[in-house]
Design a protein around this motif. Structure first.
Motif, short mmCIF file in Angstrom:
data_model
loop_
_atom_site.label_atom_id
_atom_site.label_comp_id
_atom_site.label_asym_id
_atom_site.label_seq_id
_atom_site.Cartn_x
_atom_site.Cartn_y
_atom_site.Cartn_z
N SER A 1 -10.50 14.01 2.66
CA SER A 1 -9.40 13.77 1.72
C SER A 1 -9.06 12.29 1.64
CB SER A 1 -8.16 14.56 2.15
OG SER A 1 -8.39 15.94 2.07
N PHE A 2 -9.17 11.63 2.79
CA PHE A 2 -8.86 10.19 2.80
C PHE A 2 -9.86 9.41 1.94
CE2 PHE A 2 -9.61 5.99 4.71
CZ PHE A 2 -8.35 5.43 4.55
N PHE A 3 -11.17 9.73 2.13
CA PHE A 3 -12.19 8.97 1.41
C PHE A 3 -12.39 9.46 -0.03
CE2 PHE A 3 -13.43 7.98 5.80
CZ PHE A 3 -13.61 6.60 5.70
N ARG A 4 -12.09 10.73 -0.32
CA ARG A 4 -12.33 11.26 -1.66
C ARG A 4 -11.09 11.24 -2.55
NH1 ARG A 4 -16.93 14.62 -1.53
NH2 ARG A 4 -18.43 13.62 -0.11
N VAL A 5 -9.92 11.22 -1.93
CA VAL A 5 -8.68 11.28 -2.72
C VAL A 5 -7.87 9.98 -2.56
CG1 VAL A 5 -6.51 12.51 -3.14
CG2 VAL A 5 -8.59 13.79 -2.55
N THR A 6 -7.54 9.66 -1.31
CA THR A 6 -6.62 8.53 -1.06
C THR A 6 -7.21 7.20 -1.51
OG1 THR A 6 -5.71 9.71 0.86
CG2 THR A 6 -5.26 7.35 0.68
N LEU A 7 -8.39 6.86 -1.00
CA LEU A 7 -8.96 5.55 -1.32
C LEU A 7 -9.23 5.33 -2.81
CD1 LEU A 7 -11.38 4.67 1.64
CD2 LEU A 7 -9.09 3.79 1.15
N PRO A 8 -9.86 6.31 -3.51
CA PRO A 8 -10.08 6.09 -4.95
C PRO A 8 -8.78 5.88 -5.74
CG PRO A 8 -11.46 7.87 -4.17
CD PRO A 8 -10.51 7.56 -3.06
N LEU A 9 -7.75 6.66 -5.43
CA LEU A 9 -6.49 6.53 -6.15
C LEU A 9 -5.68 5.32 -5.69
CD1 LEU A 9 -5.40 10.28 -6.37
CD2 LEU A 9 -6.48 8.86 -8.12
N LEU A 10 -6.04 4.78 -4.53
CA LEU A 10 -5.34 3.63 -4.00
C LEU A 10 -6.04 2.31 -4.37
CD1 LEU A 10 -2.76 3.51 -2.27
CD2 LEU A 10 -4.21 3.25 -0.25
N LYS A 11 -7.07 2.42 -5.22
CA LYS A 11 -7.90 1.26 -5.54
C LYS A 11 -7.09 0.11 -6.15
CE LYS A 11 -12.21 0.10 -7.92
NZ LYS A 11 -13.27 0.59 -8.82
N LEU B 1 0.82 -1.21 0.00
CA LEU B 1 0.00 0.00 0.00
C LEU B 1 0.86 1.26 0.00
CD1 LEU B 1 -2.78 -1.07 2.53
CD2 LEU B 1 -2.87 -1.09 0.03
N LEU B 2 2.03 1.18 0.61
CA LEU B 2 2.94 2.34 0.63
C LEU B 2 3.37 2.71 -0.78
CD1 LEU B 2 4.66 4.40 2.18
CD2 LEU B 2 6.42 2.63 2.40
N ALA B 3 3.60 1.70 -1.61
CA ALA B 3 3.98 1.97 -3.00
C ALA B 3 2.86 2.74 -3.71
CB ALA B 3 4.27 0.66 -3.72
N GLY B 4 1.60 2.40 -3.42
CA GLY B 4 0.48 3.11 -4.02
C GLY B 4 0.34 4.52 -3.50
N LEU B 5 0.57 4.70 -2.20
CA LEU B 5 0.46 6.04 -1.61
C LEU B 5 1.49 7.00 -2.19
CD1 LEU B 5 -0.14 5.18 2.17
CD2 LEU B 5 -1.76 6.26 0.59
#
Length: 405
Positions: A312-322, A287-291
């Motif tokens: 920001s976590f739910f609107r930016v991080t999670l979608p881009l970390l899918k 997950l760190l590689a994705g972040l």
């Protein structure tokens, strides 16, 4: 226009293809083949893959030798001259049939005529023994009939069973229990590892003092060999001196520290906890590689628009970390579903099969009972489950692993 790969291109990837074929495809082919046979190494009649009848020359030659010797020794116990003559004829018959196979070794094919001779030898010797045993007191009264039976056992029937074992495995209660245990272990361990791994990854992604040391330290559990980690946790879970077991007793998770590995729920919880401790750093690393691929400018834009940290976590991080979450979940779910060494060292599948997973059951069947036919069916069932899990993850999350967007 895509250019086709030429001969030289195939030569470059040939070593890779050979390695995949030898170490990946060939074991699968072998397992599929074994699953169609009742293949048992502890049974001379089933210790090979026999599509047709075969003849065990080693067993027959050894049997013929001892039957001849035992019958010769029984002559002193036989007083009737006719019976003595019958014993002499039987010894001669045994030697005549055995002479055809003295130069043969191992398992061979035989003709119908040869099979009839062996069956006749078996029936004649058995009838003679039954007559002698009813009239005289024999020296080898217990061993001789067992040896005579080996004449018949020398003819090996086909152990091809087709799909019969697959039908059996569907009604196997132990398989059902092992599958349920595997699913419980996989779901709870992977879920906890995802939550904890994501939190750890976000901490490691922050620019903090001693970041390199923190990252290195957090990966230590994952770097420890699984068998070593399981052995370490077995000491921590020990009911008499284990610190973790006594801690669980103090906080009320278990009534007594001895119950931790001796109860079904306690043993399953213990294996899940050990797996979470061991593998959470691996999940965090993925997950760190994705972040690190998420541009910081997106967080700055969200902050300017008034988004909180949670938003920001739910609107930016999670979608881009899918995509990263899919890869991490896929790898860890498949790995957890095939878990073996952790549970084998920690509980051995006990108590009472409460932590016995599919891989543990397959191991016990194949190497404990040397039943490679049925064990291969269990392995193929695991293969189907693993393939199903992979398809479900890709379909449900709607993410193409080859698409970075």
């Amino acid at each position: 226009m895509q250019q086709k790969m030429g001969f030289s291109g195939w030569l470059y990837i040939l070593p890779t293809l050979l390695l995949i074929g030898i170490f990946s495809l060939w074991p699968v082919v072998q397992s599929i083949t074994y699953s169609f046979f009742d293949y048992r190494l502890n049974d001379q009649q089933k210790a090979g893959l026999y599509l047709n009848e075969r003849f065990n020359t080693d067993l027959f030659n050894e049997t013929a030798l001892y039957v001849g010797l035992f019958l010769d020794e029984e002559l002193v116990n036989i007083t009737d001259s006719d019976d003595q003559a019958n014993v002499q004829k039987m010894i001669e018959q045994v030697n005549n049939v055995a002479a055809n196979y003295k130069e043969q070794n191992g398992v061979i094919t035989i003709s119908e005529e040869e099979k009839e001779d062996i069956n006749k030898l078996y029936k004649d010797s058995k009838a003679l023994y039954e007559k002698l045993a009813s009239t005289y007191t024999l020296t080898h009264e217990e061993n001789l009939p067992l040896l005579i039976d080996d004449f018949n056992n020398s003819v090996i029937s086909s152990n091809w069973i087709g799909l019969k074992a697959y039908k059996t495995v569907l009604g196997d209660e132990r398989i059902r229990i092992a599958l349920v245990n595997t699913v419980i272990f996989t779901v709870f361990s992977v879920a906890l590892e995802l939550v904890l791994g994501l939190g750890l990854a976000m901490v490691l992604n922050k620019a903090i003092f001693g970041q390199g040391l923190v990252r290195t330290t957090s990966l230590v559990p994952w770097a420890i060999p699984t068998a070593v980690a399981a052995l370490m946790w077995s000491y921590l879970y020990d009911g008499s001196s284990g610190i973790v077991a006594h801690f669980f007793e103090i906080i009320g998770i278990v009534d007594q520290s001895q119950d931790l590995l001796l109860s079904a729920s306690g043993a399953m919880m213990a294996t899940i906890l050990a797996d979470v401790w061991k593998t959470t750093p691996y999940m965090a690393l993925l997950l760190l590689a994705g972040l690190q691929n998420i541009p910081s400018s997106l967080y700055e834009a969200a902050s300017i628009d008034g988004a909180t940290k949670v938003q920001s976590f739910f609107r930016v991080t999670l979608p881009l970390l899918k995509t990263s979450i899919l890869v991490a979940l896929l790898f860890r779910t498949l790995d957890a579903f095939r878990v073996f060494d952790l549970i084998y060292v920690l509980t051995g599948g006990g108590p009472g099969g409460s932590t016995e997973t599919m891989s543990i059951y397959a191991y016990k069947t194949m190497f404990g009972q040397t039943n490679f036919g049925y064990g291969s069916v269990v392995v193929m069932l695991m293969f189907v489950c693993v393939a199903f899990i992979a398809i479900v993850f890709v379909r449900l999350l709607g993410t193409n692993l080859l698409d970075r967007s």
